[in-house]
Design an enzyme around this catalytic site. Structure first.
Site, mmCIF file in Angstrom:
data_model
loop_
_atom_site.group_PDB
_atom_site.id
_atom_site.type_symbol
_atom_site.label_atom_id
_atom_site.label_comp_id
_atom_site.label_asym_id
_atom_site.label_seq_id
_atom_site.Cartn_x
_atom_site.Cartn_y
_atom_site.Cartn_z
ATOM 1 N N SER A 100 22.751 39.637 -10.275
ATOM 2 C CA SER A 100 23.679 40.416 -11.345
ATOM 3 C C SER A 100 22.910 41.565 -11.778
ATOM 4 O O SER A 100 22.604 42.568 -10.667
ATOM 5 C CB SER A 100 23.655 39.497 -12.684
ATOM 6 O OG SER A 100 24.868 40.220 -13.377
ATOM 7 N N ASP A 241 27.863 46.475 -12.534
ATOM 8 C CA ASP A 241 26.628 45.937 -12.484
ATOM 9 C C ASP A 241 26.544 45.328 -10.790
ATOM 10 O O ASP A 241 27.245 45.564 -10.231
ATOM 11 C CB ASP A 241 26.248 44.950 -13.410
ATOM 12 C CG ASP A 241 27.271 43.594 -13.383
ATOM 13 O OD1 ASP A 241 28.400 43.792 -12.572
ATOM 14 O OD2 ASP A 241 26.825 42.439 -13.733
ATOM 15 N N ASP A 243 26.510 42.428 -9.456
ATOM 16 C CA ASP A 243 27.482 41.525 -8.959
ATOM 17 C C ASP A 243 29.040 41.892 -9.244
ATOM 18 O O ASP A 243 30.008 41.025 -9.170
ATOM 19 C CB ASP A 243 27.041 40.196 -8.859
ATOM 20 C CG ASP A 243 27.332 39.787 -10.484
ATOM 21 O OD1 ASP A 243 27.214 40.527 -11.462
ATOM 22 O OD2 ASP A 243 27.365 38.334 -10.723
ATOM 23 N N ASP A 245 30.827 41.593 -11.808
ATOM 24 C CA ASP A 245 31.499 40.920 -13.081
ATOM 25 C C ASP A 245 31.633 41.562 -14.069
ATOM 26 O O ASP A 245 32.724 41.306 -14.923
ATOM 27 C CB ASP A 245 30.978 39.540 -12.952
ATOM 28 C CG ASP A 245 29.561 39.499 -13.728
ATOM 29 O OD1 ASP A 245 28.924 40.400 -13.864
ATOM 30 O OD2 ASP A 245 29.086 38.536 -13.879
#
Length: 464
Positions: A100, A241, A243, A245
């Site tokens: 992440s 960010d 990843d 999400d």
């Protein structure tokens, strides 16, 4: 009642994370795959973000899954919410290699349940038991799993988002997209273009060394994005960010939109269309509750972590309650009509719809929100539980909430002190209606923490 946290040994708030080769090794990732495959027999979808160690770990993950007889569909590089959407379309489970927002030297594993949510604490504890005991059986040569490739499944996620909006709300709107060299390079520009936007990109070449900025979309890291927004006359900039999400925004003046204001802005937009319950952690700014209650809706608080928000949303819906929105005050928003996980791509699309429906500039909408002062602090320590325990005793005579850490309420202000689920730190958040009140409360809390550290002989690094 909100979902409660359980103590875990390996997994944090959002999966397993660690420094590559030190905390996270191919052997560990393979065992995670074997343990997951023994719990969720069937077809498993996997993917990864752009980190340089991702190829190594995805191979280890697949080896583990295949060895216990699971069939694997490798979806390639893609955002975490994209894999979550794919999983809920017909897989026994999913797993993605990602750390992440953590720096490039980190990597990790997130586990996804068949409904597209991250694995909850109760099942994660069972998974950990298998990992530590290695309570699984490797299949013989003629019963190992089969691997297929599924990069085309990413299109299903993109069309699911664009299909949630009628027409092309972005027509005439220029938007700057900063994927931070991550997997959103493949998705957010396409999503916004399909919504009618003219899209400009920065840091949109996938690169696991993150040359343009770190995976965490910070104020400092987005200066180039802000310059492109103002220089191009864009309606806003959106950054992700590592990843994707989460999504954060830059307004048309080049100003960073603090994530709690972003949450409040989109919550207010949704509450104007329908009333119901908004679910969010105790760490989310007071401005969210202010705008939600003003719109005659209500707030339900949870521990910090998107999984607790998502599972509380589902639990409330199962009880017949009208849940309309959820997420965290860090840019991770959950749209239940789409899916029950944080989704940066959907968040970007929702901002296009919001601006198109109001006809106002992003800066105007942000400036209309109730003013609040937020101060954030972090303390590096391995003794977070002990420090928080001392704070609970010190403030036991005041109104406190122990949903996650300790949240102290005082005269319209509050202070939240909690241990991070992903790093060896304590996070401190002060939320106050006035800057001077917030600063005074911050000074008091930090002095109290310093006393707790000094009197108890607890090792900590205070960033004052």
């Amino acid at each position: 009642m909100p979902v409660k946290k359980m103590q875990k040994r390996l997994f944090g708030t959002n999966g397993v994370r660690g420094v590559v080769g030190k905390d996270l090794t191919p052997d560990l990732v393979m065992v995670i795959g074997q343990s997951l495959g023994s719990m969720r027999k069937g077809r498993i979808a996997v993917g990864r973000d752009t980190r340089t160690s991702g190829e190594m770990f995805i191979r280890a993950l697949k080896a583990g899954l295949l060895s216990v007889g699971c069939d694997v569909v490798d979806c390639g590089i893609l955002p975490t919410p994209a894999l979550q959407y794919i999983v809920k379309e017909g897989f026994a489970a999913g797993a993605i290699i990602t750390a992440s927002h953590n720096p490039p030297e980190y990597n990790g594993v997130k586990i996804i349940e068949p409904d597209g949510t991250e694995m909850g604490d109760e099942e994660t504890v069972k998974l950990e038991d298998k990992i530590f005991s290695r309570a699984f059986s490797v299949e013989p040569w003629d019963r190992t799993g089969k691997e297929t490739q599924g990069p085309e499944l990413l299109t299903n996620y993109i069309t699911a988002i664009t299909g949630s909006f009628s027409g092309k709300p972005g027509e005439g709107m220029t938007v700057v997209v900063d994927p931070g060299s991550g997997p959103a390079s493949l998705t957010t520009p396409r999503i916004l273009t399909d919504l009618g936007c003219r899209v400009l990109t920065i840091n949109a070449i996938m690169d696991g060394t993150f040359p343009g900025r770190l995976p965490e979309p910070s104020l400092e890291g987005l200066m180039n994005c802000a310059a492109l927004v103002t220089g191009s006359g864009a309606a806003f900039g959106v950054a992700h960010d590592g990843d994707a999400d989460r999504a954060v925004f830059i307004d048309e003046k080049g100003r960073f939109v603090e994530e709690n204001l972003q949450f409040a802005l989109i919550a207010s937009h949704i509450c104007r269309r329908k009333q119901g319950i908004v679910v969010t952690p105790v760490s989310t700014g007071q401005v969210a509750e202010d705008v939600v209650t003003r719109a005659r809706s209500s707030i339900e608080y949870t521990p910090v972590g998107s999984i607790y928000v998502a599972r509380t949303m589902r639990s409330l819906l199962d009880q017949g309650k009208p849940v309309i929105f959820g997420g965290e005050g860090n840019g991770g928003l959950i749209f239940p009509e789409h899916q029950f996980c944080r989704d940066g791509g959907m968040t970007a699309a929702m901002m296009v719809s919001l601006l198109a429906s109001t006809g106002k500039k992003l800066s105007e909408l942000v400036d209309e929100l109730p003013p609040r002062t937020i101060i954030k602090e972090k303390i590096v320590t391995q003794k977070g539980a002990e420090i928080i325990g001392r704070l609970k005793n010190a403030y036991s005579s005041e109104k406190i909430d122990e949903t996650d850490g300790v949240k102290i309420f005082r005269n319209g202000s509050w202070a939240l002190i909690r241990a991070s689920g992903t790093e060896p730190i304590i996070r401190v958040i002060i939320d106050s209606p006035l800057p001077e009140d917030g600063q005074a409360f911050h000074t008091e809390i930090m002095n109290c923490i310093r006393k707790a550290v000094d009197s108890g002989g607890l090792e900590a690094s205070l960033h004052l």
